[in-house]
Design a protein around this motif. Structure first.
Motif, PDB file in Angstrom:
ATOM      1  N   PRO A 139       0.941  -1.087   0.072  1.00 45.95           N
ATOM      2  CA  PRO A 139      -0.049  -0.034   0.065  1.00 45.95           C
ATOM      3  C   PRO A 139       0.691   1.228   0.161  1.00 45.95           C
ATOM      4  O   PRO A 139       0.431   2.355  -0.400  1.00 45.95           O
ATOM      5  N   ALA A 140       2.119   1.235   0.387  1.00 40.23           N
ATOM      6  CA  ALA A 140       3.046   2.341   0.497  1.00 40.23           C
ATOM      7  C   ALA A 140       3.378   2.904  -0.781  1.00 40.23           C
ATOM      8  O   ALA A 140       3.836   3.800  -1.026  1.00 40.23           O
ATOM      9  N   THR A 141       3.221   1.771  -1.974  1.00 37.37           N
ATOM     10  CA  THR A 141       3.931   2.258  -3.156  1.00 37.37           C
ATOM     11  C   THR A 141       2.434   2.088  -4.139  1.00 37.37           C
ATOM     12  O   THR A 141       2.604   2.306  -5.574  1.00 37.37           O
ATOM     13  N   THR A 142       1.372   1.916  -3.758  1.00 32.70           N
ATOM     14  CA  THR A 142       0.248   2.049  -4.494  1.00 32.70           C
ATOM     15  C   THR A 142      -0.416   3.703  -4.679  1.00 32.70           C
ATOM     16  O   THR A 142      -0.596   4.101  -3.609  1.00 32.70           O
ATOM     17  N   VAL A 143      -0.426   4.109  -6.005  1.00 37.10           N
ATOM     18  CA  VAL A 143      -0.863   5.213  -6.155  1.00 37.10           C
ATOM     19  C   VAL A 143      -2.614   5.230  -6.866  1.00 37.10           C
ATOM     20  O   VAL A 143      -2.664   4.349  -7.487  1.00 37.10           O
ATOM     21  N   VAL A 144      -3.353   6.072  -6.256  1.00 38.22           N
ATOM     22  CA  VAL A 144      -4.530   6.100  -6.554  1.00 38.22           C
ATOM     23  C   VAL A 144      -4.889   7.697  -6.886  1.00 38.22           C
ATOM     24  O   VAL A 144      -4.824   8.449  -6.188  1.00 38.22           O
ATOM     25  N   VAL A 145      -5.434   7.991  -8.211  1.00 35.89           N
ATOM     26  CA  VAL A 145      -5.505   9.430  -8.624  1.00 35.89           C
ATOM     27  C   VAL A 145      -7.128   9.318  -8.926  1.00 35.89           C
ATOM     28  O   VAL A 145      -7.638   8.432  -9.908  1.00 35.89           O
ATOM     29  N   ILE A 146      -7.935  10.399  -8.583  1.00 37.72           N
ATOM     30  CA  ILE A 146      -9.231  10.471  -9.078  1.00 37.72           C
ATOM     31  C   ILE A 146      -9.322  11.585  -9.807  1.00 37.72           C
ATOM     32  O   ILE A 146      -8.808  12.986  -9.282  1.00 37.72           O
TER      33      ILE A 146
END
Length: 66
Positions: free
Chosen positions: A37-44
């Motif tokens: 999760p520390a390297t997971t990127v989520v963009v909205i």
């Protein structure tokens, strides 16, 4: 490093709802693919309904017909 881009129409989505999307998508990648999760990127990206088309019509027009 997973990168997830969520596109939604700009229709009063709250900060809390966006946070829940970010947390939920991140957790899904952890659970299903074992991603960190520390390297997971989520963009909205919020797209104005004038700029989103379905069936040859913009969403703004479709929403006013209802």
């Amino acid at each position: 490093m997973p990168y997830v881009n969520i596109k939604i129409t700009d229709e009063n989505v709250t900060k809390d709802q966006k946070l829940k999307l970010i947390q939920g998508v991140t957790q899904l990648l952890v659970d299903v693919l074992g991603k960190n999760p520390a390297t997971t990127v989520v963009v909205i990206d919020e797209v104005h309904t004038d700029n989103w088309g379905i069936g040859g019509k913009c969403v703004t027009e479709l929403r006013t017909r209802k």
